[in-house]
Write a protein that holds these residues in place. Structure first.
Motif, PDB file in Angstrom:
ATOM      1  N   UNK A   1       8.923  -2.572   5.924  1.00 20.25           N
ATOM      2  CA  UNK A   1       7.761  -1.766   6.288  1.00 20.25           C
ATOM      3  C   UNK A   1       7.799  -0.401   5.615  1.00 20.25           C
ATOM      4  N   UNK A   2       9.010   0.182   5.468  1.00 18.92           N
ATOM      5  CA  UNK A   2       9.120   1.502   4.849  1.00 18.92           C
ATOM      6  C   UNK A   2       8.564   1.492   3.435  1.00 18.92           C
ATOM      7  N   UNK A   3       8.963   0.466   2.649  1.00 20.23           N
ATOM      8  CA  UNK A   3       8.490   0.348   1.264  1.00 20.23           C
ATOM      9  C   UNK A   3       6.998   0.045   1.252  1.00 20.23           C
ATOM     10  N   UNK A   4       6.550  -0.788   2.213  1.00 25.07           N
ATOM     11  CA  UNK A   4       5.141  -1.163   2.277  1.00 25.07           C
ATOM     12  C   UNK A   4       4.252   0.057   2.525  1.00 25.07           C
ATOM     13  N   UNK A   5       4.673   0.938   3.416  1.00 27.81           N
ATOM     14  CA  UNK A   5       3.899   2.147   3.700  1.00 27.81           C
ATOM     15  C   UNK A   5       3.796   3.015   2.457  1.00 27.81           C
ATOM     16  N   UNK A   6       4.918   3.217   1.789  1.00 25.86           N
ATOM     17  CA  UNK A   6       4.921   4.046   0.588  1.00 25.86           C
ATOM     18  C   UNK A   6       4.044   3.448  -0.500  1.00 25.86           C
ATOM     19  N   UNK A   7       4.108   2.125  -0.680  1.00 28.96           N
ATOM     20  CA  UNK A   7       3.286   1.466  -1.694  1.00 28.96           C
ATOM     21  C   UNK A   7       1.799   1.556  -1.359  1.00 28.96           C
ATOM     22  N   UNK A   8       1.482   1.406  -0.088  1.00 30.68           N
ATOM     23  CA  UNK A   8       0.081   1.495   0.337  1.00 30.68           C
ATOM     24  C   UNK A   8      -0.505   2.862   0.023  1.00 30.68           C
ATOM     25  N   UNK A   9       0.237   3.905   0.344  1.00 34.25           N
ATOM     26  CA  UNK A   9      -0.239   5.258   0.068  1.00 34.25           C
ATOM     27  C   UNK A   9      -0.382   5.481  -1.439  1.00 34.25           C
ATOM     28  N   UNK A  10       0.574   4.961  -2.216  1.00 34.58           N
ATOM     29  CA  UNK A  10       0.493   5.087  -3.669  1.00 34.58           C
ATOM     30  C   UNK A  10      -0.723   4.378  -4.236  1.00 34.58           C
ATOM     31  N   UNK A  11      -1.018   3.179  -3.719  1.00 34.89           N
ATOM     32  CA  UNK A  11      -2.188   2.427  -4.169  1.00 34.89           C
ATOM     33  C   UNK A  11      -3.482   3.173  -3.846  1.00 34.89           C
ATOM     34  N   UNK A  12      -3.534   3.745  -2.658  1.00 38.53           N
ATOM     35  CA  UNK A  12      -4.720   4.498  -2.273  1.00 38.53           C
ATOM     36  C   UNK A  12      -4.920   5.712  -3.182  1.00 38.53           C
ATOM     37  N   UNK A  13      -3.832   6.387  -3.492  1.00 37.18           N
ATOM     38  CA  UNK A  13      -3.951   7.576  -4.337  1.00 37.18           C
ATOM     39  C   UNK A  13      -4.439   7.201  -5.740  1.00 37.18           C
ATOM     40  N   UNK A  14      -3.953   6.098  -6.255  1.00 35.71           N
ATOM     41  CA  UNK A  14      -4.413   5.650  -7.566  1.00 35.71           C
ATOM     42  C   UNK A  14      -5.890   5.268  -7.537  1.00 35.71           C
ATOM     43  N   UNK A  15      -6.305   4.636  -6.453  1.00 34.20           N
ATOM     44  CA  UNK A  15      -7.717   4.239  -6.351  1.00 34.20           C
ATOM     45  C   UNK A  15      -8.607   5.473  -6.233  1.00 34.20           C
ATOM     46  N   UNK A  16      -8.148   6.470  -5.487  1.00 30.17           N
ATOM     47  CA  UNK A  16      -8.936   7.696  -5.349  1.00 30.17           C
ATOM     48  C   UNK A  16      -9.142   8.358  -6.714  1.00 30.17           C
ATOM     49  N   UNK A  17      -8.116   8.287  -7.563  1.00 27.19           N
ATOM     50  CA  UNK A  17      -8.212   8.908  -8.880  1.00 27.19           C
ATOM     51  C   UNK A  17      -9.274   8.266  -9.761  1.00 27.19           C
ATOM     52  N   UNK A  18      -9.682   7.034  -9.446  1.00 28.43           N
ATOM     53  CA  UNK A  18     -10.735   6.399 -10.235  1.00 28.43           C
ATOM     54  C   UNK A  18     -12.091   7.064 -10.024  1.00 28.43           C
ATOM     55  N   UNK A  19     -12.229   7.809  -8.914  1.00 29.19           N
ATOM     56  CA  UNK A  19     -13.488   8.502  -8.632  1.00 29.19           C
ATOM     57  C   UNK A  19     -14.552   7.647  -7.974  1.00 29.19           C
ATOM     58  N   UNK A  20     -14.253   6.368  -7.707  1.00 29.03           N
ATOM     59  CA  UNK A  20     -15.279   5.471  -7.154  1.00 29.03           C
ATOM     60  C   UNK A  20     -15.770   5.918  -5.783  1.00 29.03           C
ATOM     61  N   UNK A  21     -14.876   6.488  -4.986  1.00 28.75           N
ATOM     62  CA  UNK A  21     -15.260   6.857  -3.626  1.00 28.75           C
ATOM     63  C   UNK A  21     -16.121   8.116  -3.580  1.00 28.75           C
ATOM     64  N   UNK A  22     -16.251   8.799  -4.708  1.00 24.17           N
ATOM     65  CA  UNK A  22     -17.033  10.034  -4.721  1.00 24.17           C
ATOM     66  C   UNK A  22     -18.532   9.786  -4.859  1.00 24.17           C
ATOM     67  N   UNK A  23     -18.916   8.598  -5.270  1.00 19.61           N
ATOM     68  CA  UNK A  23     -20.335   8.334  -5.500  1.00 19.61           C
ATOM     69  C   UNK A  23     -21.078   8.168  -4.179  1.00 19.61           C
ATOM     70  N   UNK A  24     -22.329   8.593  -4.148  1.00 21.24           N
ATOM     71  CA  UNK A  24     -23.132   8.443  -2.941  1.00 21.24           C
ATOM     72  C   UNK A  24     -23.376   6.977  -2.627  1.00 21.24           C
ATOM     73  N   UNK A  25     -23.439   6.140  -3.666  1.00 19.13           N
ATOM     74  CA  UNK A  25     -23.656   4.707  -3.444  1.00 19.13           C
ATOM     75  C   UNK A  25     -22.485   4.110  -2.685  1.00 19.13           C
ATOM     76  N   UNK A  26     -21.266   4.443  -3.101  1.00 17.56           N
ATOM     77  CA  UNK A  26     -20.080   3.912  -2.406  1.00 17.56           C
ATOM     78  C   UNK A  26     -20.074   4.368  -0.949  1.00 17.56           C
ATOM     79  N   UNK A  27     -20.335   5.621  -0.715  1.00 20.36           N
ATOM     80  CA  UNK A  27     -20.292   6.148   0.647  1.00 20.36           C
ATOM     81  C   UNK A  27     -21.328   5.450   1.528  1.00 20.36           C
TER      82      UNK A  27
END
Length: 487
Positions: A1-27
């Motif tokens: 679980x420890x590794x899973x939590x760290x990987x999950x947060x890392x994946x989220x951070x990488x996805x945020x960097x794509x900028x997809x969540x910033x669009x009004x359409x996504x929201x």
């Protein structure tokens, strides 16, 4: 679980960097999907809430599903306006220039929800985080396992699973989550756990919103009209036992009244309790149970002191097997007893009598700042006195609980009752950073801002700071004086 939590947060951070969540359409797509989630799974939510807390479907809709629908619809209709850059007036001293404020998402957000409203307190902050364009981890409370499981299994079916994840578990999982670096932590729960969350957040200078609790008082002033008195007491009963059998951070913790009115108050409280919950509330099936044995025993222990037990004027019966405690009224229990020094968070209502109702202000001020103060009064002078002489997260006159459902008002605590605020536009702001932007040109320059220094430049700058409108004079005379020149 420890590794899973760290990987999950890392994946989220990488996805945020794509900028997809910033669009009004996504929201907007996520908010629409969230509405679909609650609409299409209403029965499953009812079942989970009944399994965890014994909530009746009407109570579950009023306090959880309906609240989420209202919040999501409000955000869906407003998010584009909230996202729009806001123009800012720039003083003449800085002209020619223009300014604006841009709301940008904070990034990777952690939401800890609470067990007493396990659906609403997970999804309502999520609505704010989505509206602001963040990626999110939701940690549901393990003390509401059916609701936690529902969220973990259902959210990925509706929302963007690259951006919104649910992580279940107990204390160890919470510890692992707090070891990660977050851009925002939103926590709903007790002050004790909040101090742990805040300590962990401080290591990375992570901003926190803490929605806590406190002993929320209600004040009942003299109301000469019988109909006003009856309605006030009806709303007091609703604000004490209506939401989750008193297990609510904004529920009434104790009631202040002048001694001469206490007998009439108690009799009317009993009458309305019987009307709401019947002669045998345990059999009524319309009052929630205590969440678990730990909390049940804690509440029972509050009544063990003989002096506290002797103050019971109604109720007091308990059923450990069904985790049920009857709506209980106590008159003037000892003020140094745990029932008056700890947050009750259950179905026990102490009534504290005062000689004059104005004395209730001193009583409240002698205790930590509450999340809410409820005051039933028609005295405008007394209202102003309450507002000016007390401090609390909110004040509601002549009702209870309704402020939580009003998206146009901020919801949050002060002092030990919390840090930060949310609901409606305030939720969007909580999960956003307001970035200041100034646009200047390369045409004009104010020379006294640069060395070599002189007394004349000092006096010029002193006058410029003191008189913002002096910038206009600079524009009019600057070229002649040689203080402003074209670059």
């Amino acid at each position: 679980m420890d590794i899973e939590v760290e990987e999950t947060v890392g994946e989220l951070r990488q996805y945020f960097k794509t900028g997809k969540t910033k669009s009004v359409i996504w929201r907007k797509n996520q908010l629409t999907a969230l509405l679909d989630l609650v609409h299409e799974n209403e029965d499953a939510i009812f079942k989970a809430l009944h399994q965890d807390l014994g909530k009746h479907p009407v109570e579950a809709y009023r306090d959880e599903i309906g609240a989420v629908e209202k919040s999501a619809n409000n955000s869906l209709s407003c998010v584009e306006k909230w996202m729009a850059p806001k123009k800012s007036n720039i003083p003449l001293l800085f002209q020619p220039a223009k300014g604006e404020v841009l709301s940008e998402p904070l990034g990777v957000v952690l939401i800890f929800s609470s067990w007493n409203f396990p659906i609403m307190l997970a999804l309502d902050p999520l609505i704010g985080a989505i509206s602001a364009g963040n990626v999110v981890v939701i940690k549901p409370s393990e003390q509401a396992p059916a609701c936690s499981s529902f969220l973990a299994n259902t959210i990925p079916l509706y929302l963007d699973s690259n951006a919104i994840k649910v992580i279940e578990g107990g204390a160890h999982v919470c510890e692992q989550l707090l070891l990660q670096k977050w851009d925002k932590i939103f926590f709903t729960g007790s002050p004790r756990v909040a101090s742990i969350v805040m300590s962990a957040a401080a290591k990375n200078l992570t901003p926190v919103t803490l929605e806590l609790g406190g002993k929320c008082p209600a004040i009942l002033d003299s109301l000469p009209k019988p109909s006003d008195f009856k309605l006030a007491v009806k709303r007091i009963v609703g604000g004490k036992w209506g939401p989750c059998s008193g297990q609510a951070c904004i529920g009434i913790d104790y009631l202040l009244v002048e001694e001469k009115f206490s007998s009439a108050l108690i009799e009317l409280l009993k009458k309305i309790i019987r009307r709401f919950y019947g002669e045998n509330p345990k059999e009524s099936k319309v009052i929630s149970r205590i969440v678990n044995k730990q909390h049940f025993k804690r509440l029972c222990n509050l009544l063990k002191d003989p002096l506290v037990a002797n103050s019971i004027v109604h109720g007091g019966s308990v059923d450990e097997e069904n985790l049920f405690i009857e709506p209980t009224i106590l008159l003037d229990p000892p003020l140094d007893s745990p029932i008056m020094t700890e947050e009750i968070f259950g179905s026990l209502l102490p009534i504290i009598t005062v000689n004059k109702i104005q004395g209730s202000i001193e009583f409240i001020n002698a205790r930590p700042k509450p999340l809410a103060i409820y005051a039933f009064t028609k005295d405008e002078t007394f209202k102003r006195q309450i507002l000016s002489e007390t401090s609390s997260g909110s004040v509601v006159f002549n009702d209870t609980m309704v402020q939580f459902l009003c998206d146009s008002l901020p919801f949050g605590g002060v002092g030990q009752s919390g840090i930060g605020r949310y609901h409606g536009k305030y939720s969007f702001d909580t999960f956003s950073h307001e970035k200041a932007v100034m646009h200047r040109n390369l045409i004009l320059e104010i020379e006294p801002r640069y060395p070599p220094w002189s007394n004349f430049k000092l006096e010029f700058l002193r006058l410029a700071y003191r008189l913002n409108y002096f910038g206009l004079l600079l524009h009019m005379l600057g070229f002649k004086l040689g203080l402003i020149r074209r670059t």
